[in-house]
Design an enzyme around this catalytic site. Structure first.
Site, PDB file in Angstrom:
ATOM      1  N   GLU A 236      30.662   7.892  11.205  1.00  0.00           N
ATOM      2  CA  GLU A 236      31.947   7.618  11.831  1.00  0.00           C
ATOM      3  C   GLU A 236      32.929   8.578  11.159  1.00  0.00           C
ATOM      4  O   GLU A 236      33.030   8.556   9.927  1.00  0.00           O
ATOM      5  CB  GLU A 236      32.328   6.188  11.447  1.00  0.00           C
ATOM      6  CG  GLU A 236      32.783   5.317  12.554  1.00  0.00           C
ATOM      7  CD  GLU A 236      33.101   3.943  12.002  1.00  0.00           C
ATOM      8  OE1 GLU A 236      34.249   3.530  12.114  1.00  0.00           O
ATOM      9  OE2 GLU A 236      32.177   3.311  11.425  1.00  0.00           O
ATOM     10  N   ARG A 460      20.285   0.205   1.949  1.00  0.00           N
ATOM     11  CA  ARG A 460      21.385   1.077   1.536  1.00  0.00           C
ATOM     12  C   ARG A 460      21.207   1.510   0.091  1.00  0.00           C
ATOM     13  O   ARG A 460      20.561   0.817  -0.695  1.00  0.00           O
ATOM     14  CB  ARG A 460      22.716   0.302   1.600  1.00  0.00           C
ATOM     15  CG  ARG A 460      23.328   0.174   2.933  1.00  0.00           C
ATOM     16  CD  ARG A 460      24.565  -0.698   2.801  1.00  0.00           C
ATOM     17  NE  ARG A 460      25.735   0.090   2.428  1.00  0.00           N
ATOM     18  CZ  ARG A 460      26.529   0.689   3.295  1.00  0.00           C
ATOM     19  NH1 ARG A 460      26.274   0.619   4.587  1.00  0.00           N
ATOM     20  NH2 ARG A 460      27.581   1.361   2.897  1.00  0.00           N
ATOM     21  N   LYS A 470      33.903   4.252   2.370  1.00  0.00           N
ATOM     22  CA  LYS A 470      34.982   5.150   2.790  1.00  0.00           C
ATOM     23  C   LYS A 470      36.316   4.419   2.842  1.00  0.00           C
ATOM     24  O   LYS A 470      37.344   4.956   2.450  1.00  0.00           O
ATOM     25  CB  LYS A 470      34.654   5.710   4.188  1.00  0.00           C
ATOM     26  CG  LYS A 470      33.596   6.780   4.175  1.00  0.00           C
ATOM     27  CD  LYS A 470      33.336   7.304   5.561  1.00  0.00           C
ATOM     28  CE  LYS A 470      32.523   6.314   6.370  1.00  0.00           C
ATOM     29  NZ  LYS A 470      32.137   6.767   7.696  1.00  0.00           N
TER      30      LYS A 470
HETATM   31  P1  ATP Z   1      31.275   3.169   4.698  1.00  0.00           P
HETATM   32  O1  ATP Z   1      31.060   1.729   4.429  1.00  0.00           O
HETATM   33  O2  ATP Z   1      31.376   3.991   3.494  1.00  0.00           O
HETATM   34  O3  ATP Z   1      32.376   3.445   5.673  1.00  0.00           O
HETATM   35  P2  ATP Z   1      29.548   3.405   6.870  1.00  0.00           P
HETATM   36  O4  ATP Z   1      28.223   2.745   6.931  1.00  0.00           O
HETATM   37  O5  ATP Z   1      30.619   2.793   7.677  1.00  0.00           O
HETATM   38  O6  ATP Z   1      29.940   3.610   5.388  1.00  0.00           O
HETATM   39  P3  ATP Z   1      29.047   5.580   8.611  1.00  0.00           P
HETATM   40  O7  ATP Z   1      29.856   6.776   8.754  1.00  0.00           O
HETATM   41  O8  ATP Z   1      29.075   4.590   9.707  1.00  0.00           O
HETATM   42  O9  ATP Z   1      29.468   4.901   7.247  1.00  0.00           O
HETATM   43  O10 ATP Z   1      27.566   5.930   8.219  1.00  0.00           O
HETATM   44  C1  ATP Z   1      26.765   6.915   8.790  1.00  0.00           C
HETATM   45  C2  ATP Z   1      25.346   6.586   8.435  1.00  0.00           C
HETATM   46  O11 ATP Z   1      25.204   6.568   7.033  1.00  0.00           O
HETATM   47  C3  ATP Z   1      24.941   5.227   8.947  1.00  0.00           C
HETATM   48  O12 ATP Z   1      23.680   5.333   9.569  1.00  0.00           O
HETATM   49  C4  ATP Z   1      24.887   4.378   7.718  1.00  0.00           C
HETATM   50  O13 ATP Z   1      23.906   3.393   7.862  1.00  0.00           O
HETATM   51  C5  ATP Z   1      24.550   5.392   6.634  1.00  0.00           C
HETATM   52  N1  ATP Z   1      25.054   4.962   5.339  1.00  0.00           N
HETATM   53  C6  ATP Z   1      26.324   4.678   5.009  1.00  0.00           C
HETATM   54  N2  ATP Z   1      26.407   4.263   3.741  1.00  0.00           N
HETATM   55  C7  ATP Z   1      25.144   4.285   3.245  1.00  0.00           C
HETATM   56  C8  ATP Z   1      24.559   3.960   1.976  1.00  0.00           C
HETATM   57  N3  ATP Z   1      25.301   3.514   0.979  1.00  0.00           N
HETATM   58  N4  ATP Z   1      23.229   4.106   1.838  1.00  0.00           N
HETATM   59  C9  ATP Z   1      22.478   4.575   2.839  1.00  0.00           C
HETATM   60  N5  ATP Z   1      22.954   4.890   4.047  1.00  0.00           N
HETATM   61  C10 ATP Z   1      24.272   4.753   4.268  1.00  0.00           C
HETATM   62 MG    MG Z   2      30.605   2.379   9.578  1.00  0.00          MG
END
Ligand code: ATP
Ligand code: MG
Length: 662
Positions: A236, A460, A470
Site C-alpha cells: 500500500e 510476519r 508504517k
Molecule cells: P504496515 O503495518 O507496516 O503498514 P502493511 O501490512 O499494511 O504493513 P503493506 O504495504 O500492506 O503493509 O504490505 C505489503 C506486503 O508486505 C503485504 O503482503 C504484507 O503482508 C507484507 N508485510 C508487511 N509487513 C510485513 C512483515 N512485518 N513481515 C512480513 N511481511 C510483511
Molecule cells: Mg496494509
C-alpha cells in the site's frame, strides 16, 4: 608431471563450480592440481549444465590439497569422501574442518547424522505416525539427538583448541579457513535455496493445481502463464518500506525467481486519502536496491474500470447490494452486540434498485458514508469476513493517478483477489493476518466465475525493539521524534541503507530465518549481528587516522617513496589490495603514542620501537615536538629500522592493536 597446462586446469576446475580466481589458485600447485583433476575426471564431477556449486567445489579442491599431503588414502576412501561432499556438503565440511585424512567412516557417519537419518526413516514407518508431518518428525528426532549427543557443531571449537594446544601453524589450516570462508559466503545462497524448496514454500501447490469453479478457467490461466509461477508484491503506497516488508519481497520475488517465474510489483492504491507520490518512488527504488526487478509494475487503479464492471455484474447476480446504513448500524448488525449477524434492511432490495443506487454513488450523488456497495455473502457462516463486506465506498478524494474520475473506490477485500485474478497470479502469498480473508477472497472469485488464485499465508517478521508499522513510524516522523523516514534509528529500508547495511545482508538475514506460518519474533540485536557477520566476510578493510599525529622519519630522504601493497581483507584475497605510499612523513593516530611507557602498553613511546600495521619496517621514536603554549605533542621524529633488524611481531604481538599508517 601433469601434461595439462595451468590454463587447462583452470577451465576444468571452473567446470565444477569454482570461481575463476579459486580455480587459478587451485591450479598453482602441480601436485594438488593433478589430484584435483583426477578426482574430477574419475568421479565425473565436471558438468556445464549442472555444476557442483561453489561450496562443494571448494570442498573438493580443499580435499585435493589434503590428499596431496596424505598419499596413503586409497581410491575407495577418496570416493567415499567425494560422495559425502556431493551429498552432504555442509556436514561434511564440518567434519573435515576438525579431522585430518584418512577418514574413520564410523566417526564420519556419526558426525554427519547418518544415525539420525536412519532413526527418522524408522519413525516415519511407525503406522500411527504415517500421516504425521515429516518435517515435524525430523525436527523431533534431531532434538532428541541434540539433547543426548550435544549439538552437531560441537566439534568446531574443539578443532580450534587442538590447533592452539599443539601450536600448529595456521598455514596448513589456511585452505580450510578459506573453504570455510567461502562456504560462509555461499551459506546465504544455500539457505535461500532451502527456503524455497522446503517447509512452507516447498509445500505450495504447483501452478494450475489451485481449484477453479469451472475447469476452463484453469486452462485459460495456464495458457497465459505457460504454467509459470506468478507472484506479486502488493504494498500500500502509504509509507516507506521497513524490514518486515523485506521478508514479503524476498518471499514473493525469491519464490518466483527460484521457479523461473514472474513477479509483479503492484501498488495497492485504493485509498487515495493516504497515498503520496514519494512513497511510490521509494518503494520501487527499495525493491530494485534489494536486487529484484519486477516483471511489471502495476497499480490496482489500472483496473478501476474492470473492477467497476464486475461490481455491476455482481449486483446483477444478486451477490451485492447498495446499503445506506450508518457505520454504527453496520457494526451492530455484524454481531458486535448480538449473538449472530443480522441482515440489514437493504440486503434484499431489488437488483434494479441496487444498480440504480450504485450508479448514483458513482455519479457523486452521495457523500462519503452515505452509501456502500456490500457483497451479499453468507451471514450464517462463522467467519466474520463472510458477513457482507464492503466492496465500494464513496470517497471525496482526488486519486494520484485517476485524479477526479472516480467518486467511488473499491476496498481491499473487493480489489485484492480480483486484481490477483486479472494478473493470473498463481501464488498469492501474504501474511497470516489475512487467513480469515481467504474465504471471502475465494467467494468473490467464484461468485463472478473468474480465475481463482490460491492465497497462502506465511508468518510476519516482527523485529522487536524497533517499530515495524508504517502507520506508527509515520506518527514518529510527524511528531518530530525522528528526523525523517530515513532516521538511522529506524528500521525502514532507507534508514538501513543510509547506515550502510548492504541489501545482501538484509536478504541473508531474512532467508536464514526461514518462512513458515509462525510469526517470527526476532530481537533487533540478532539483525545487527547478522549484518556484522555479513560485513565481516565481505567488506574491504580501509584504514583512516581519526586524530592524526605527524611522524617524520629522519633517516629517510625527502623524496623517499615505497609503495606498500596491502590486502583489503585479511582472509578474502578476492577483495584485492590497495597501494599506499610509504614516505618520510607518515601519520599515526594520536592515541597510538604517549610519553610514559609501561609493561602493558604496546604502542609508541619515546625511545621505543614498534611495528607499523602492514608496513614493512618498524620505527623507533627518537624525539618529539610539543606546542609551546599547550604542551601537546605535535610531531614525532622517528628512525626507520633496518630490514631484518627487528621482527615486528616480537614488539607487537599479533592481535594487539597496532599503529596505523596513513
Ligand atoms: P504496515 O503495518 O507496516 O503498514 P502493511 O501490512 O499494511 O504493513 P503493506 O504495504 O500492506 O503493509 O504490505 C505489503 C506486503 O508486505 C503485504 O503482503 C504484507 O503482508 C507484507 N508485510 C508487511 N509487513 C510485513 C512483515 N512485518 N513481515 C512480513 N511481511 C510483511
Ligand atoms: Mg496494509
Amino acid at each position: 608431471m601433469p601434461a595439462d597446462t595451468p590454463d587447462i586446469f583452470t577451465s576444468l576446475f571452473q567446470s565444477i563450480g569454482l570461481s575463476k580466481s579459486k580455480a587459478a589458485e587451485a591450479a598453482k600447485n602441480a601436485k594438488s592440481a593433478t589430484i584435483l583433476r583426477n578426482l574430477i575426471l574419475s568421479h565425473d564431477l565436471a558438468s556445464e549444465s549442472d555444476p557442483l556449486g561453489e561450496k562443494r567445489a571448494v570442498l573438493i579442491a580443499a580435499l585435493a590439497v589434503q590428499l596431496a599431503k596424505a598419499p596413503n588414502v586409497d581410491d575407495a576412501q577418496q570416493g567415499y569422501i567425494v560422495k559425502a561432499i556431493c551429498e552432504r556438503s555442509s556436514i561434511a565440511a564440518r567434519f573435515f574442518e576438525s579431522h585430518s585424512l584418512p577418514v574413520n567412516e564410523a566417526e564420519f557417519n556419526e558426525t554427519c547424522g547418518v544415525a539420525s537419518e536412519l532413526v527418522i526413516s524408522g519413525v516415519k514407518n511407525i503406522p500411527s505416525l504415517r500421516w504425521a508431518n515429516p518435517l515435524e518428525i525430523k525436527n523431533a528426532v534431531e532434538r532428541v539427538f541434540t539433547q543426548t549427543l550435544g549439538a552437531k557443531e560441537a566439534g568446531k571449537p574443539k578443532a580450534k583448541e587442538s590447533k592452539k594446544d599443539t601450536g600448529v601453524s595456521t598455514t596448513s589450516g589456511k585452505s580450510d579457513n578459506t573453504a570455510a570462508q567461502v562456504s560462509d559466503a555461499v551459506q546465504g545462497a544455500k539457505s535461500r535455496k532451502v527456503v524455497f524448496e522446503e517447509g512452507f514454500l516447498g509445500a505450495l501447490h504447483k501452478p494450475g493445481e489451485n481449484p477453479q469453479i469451472k475447469p476452463d478457467l484453469r486452462d485459460k490461466h495456464l495458457a497465459v502463464t505457460g504454467g509459470r509461477v506468478y507472484t506479486r508484491f502488493p504494498p500500500e503506497p502509504n509509507g516507506y518500506l521497513h524490514i518486515g516488508h523485506c521478508k514479503a519481497i524476498f518471499v514473493n520475488f525469491g519464490y518466483a525467481a527460484h521457479h523461473g517465474g514472474r513477479t509483479y510489483l503492484r501498488f495497492d492504491d485504493t485509498n487515495p486519502e493516504k497515498e503520496e507520490a514519494r512513497y511510490f518512488t521509494s518503494i520501487i527504488e527499495v525493491v530494485r536496491w534489494l536486487g529484484y526487478e519486477p516483471w511489471k509494475i502495476t497499480y490496482s487503479s489500472d483496473y478501476f474500470d474492470q473492477l467497476y464492471e464486475l461490481a455491476i455484474e455482481l449486483i446483477k447476480r444478486d451477490k451485492a447490494y447498495v446499503c445506506h446504513c450508518s457505520q454504527e448500524q453496520m457494526k451492530a448488525d455484524r454481531g458486535e452486540k448480538v449473538a449472530a449477524p443480522r441482515a440489514c434492511i437493504h440486503r434484499d432490495r431489488p437488483i434494479e434498485e441496487s444498480l440504480a443506487e450504485f450508479q448514483k454513488m458513482k455519479d457523486g450523488f452521495y457523500r462519503p458514508k452515505e452509501a456502500f456497495l456490500r457483497m451479499k455473502q453468507d451471514l450464517t457462516d462463522p467467519n466474520p469476513k463472510m458477513w457482507d463486506l464492503t466492496a465500494y465506498r464513496v470517497l471525496d478524494a482526488s486519486h494520484h493517478r485517476t485524479r477526479d474520475k472516480w467518486k467511488i473506490y473499491p476496498t481491499y477485500d473487493y480489489t485484492h483477489c480480483l486484481v490477483d485474478s486479472f494478473e493470473n497470479i498463481s501464488h498469492s502469498l501474504c501474511t497470516t493476518e489475512f487467513v480469515t480473508s481467504r474465504q471471502s477472497y475465494e467467494w468473490l472469485c467464484d461468485a463472478l466465475e473468474v480465475y481463482k488464485p490460491r492465497q497462502s499465508e506465511f508468518g510476519r517478521l516482527n523485529v522487536t525493539g524497533t517499530i515495524n508499522s508504517k502507520r506508527k513510524i509515520l506518527q514518529l516522523v510527524n511528531q518530530g521524534y525522528v528526523t525523517g523516514w530515513d532516521d538511522p534509528r529506524l528500521h525502514t529500508v532507507i534508514a538501513l541503507r543510509r547506515r550502510g547495511v548492504p541489501p545482501e545482508a538484509i536478504l541473508s538475514f531474512v532467508s536464514t530465518l526461514g518462512v513458515s506460518t509462525a510469526e517470527t519474533n526476532i530481537q533487533i540485536g540478532r539483525f545487527d549481528q547478522a549484518v556484522r557477520q555479513f560485513l565481516e566476510g565481505t567488506a574491504p578493510r580501509l584504514l583512516m587516522v581519526l586524530s592524526p599525529l605527524k611522524v617524520t622519519i629522519e633517516n629517510l630522504p625527502e623524496d623517499y617513496v615505497l609503495m606498500v601493497e596491502k590486502p583489503l581483507h585479511p582472509k578474502v584475497p578476492e577483495l584485492g589490495t590497495s597501494i599506499i605510499p610509504f614516505t618520510r612523513t607518515i601519520y599515526i593516530d594520536a592515541d597510538d603514542f604517549r610519553l610514559e611507557d609501561s609493561k602493558d602498553y604496546f604502542r609508541l613511546t619515546p625511545g621505543k620501537t614498534v611495528g607499523l600495521f602492514q608496513a614493512p619496517y618498524p620505527i623507533t621514536c627518537t624525539s618529539y615536538k610539543t606546542d609551546p603554549t599547550t604542551g601537546e605533542v605535535t610531531e614525532l621524529v622517528c628512525r626507520l629500522e633496518e630490514k631484518g633488524t627487528y621482527k615486528t611481531e616480537n614488539i607487537y604481538p599479533m592481535g594487539r592493536r597496532t599503529c596505523t599508517v596513513w
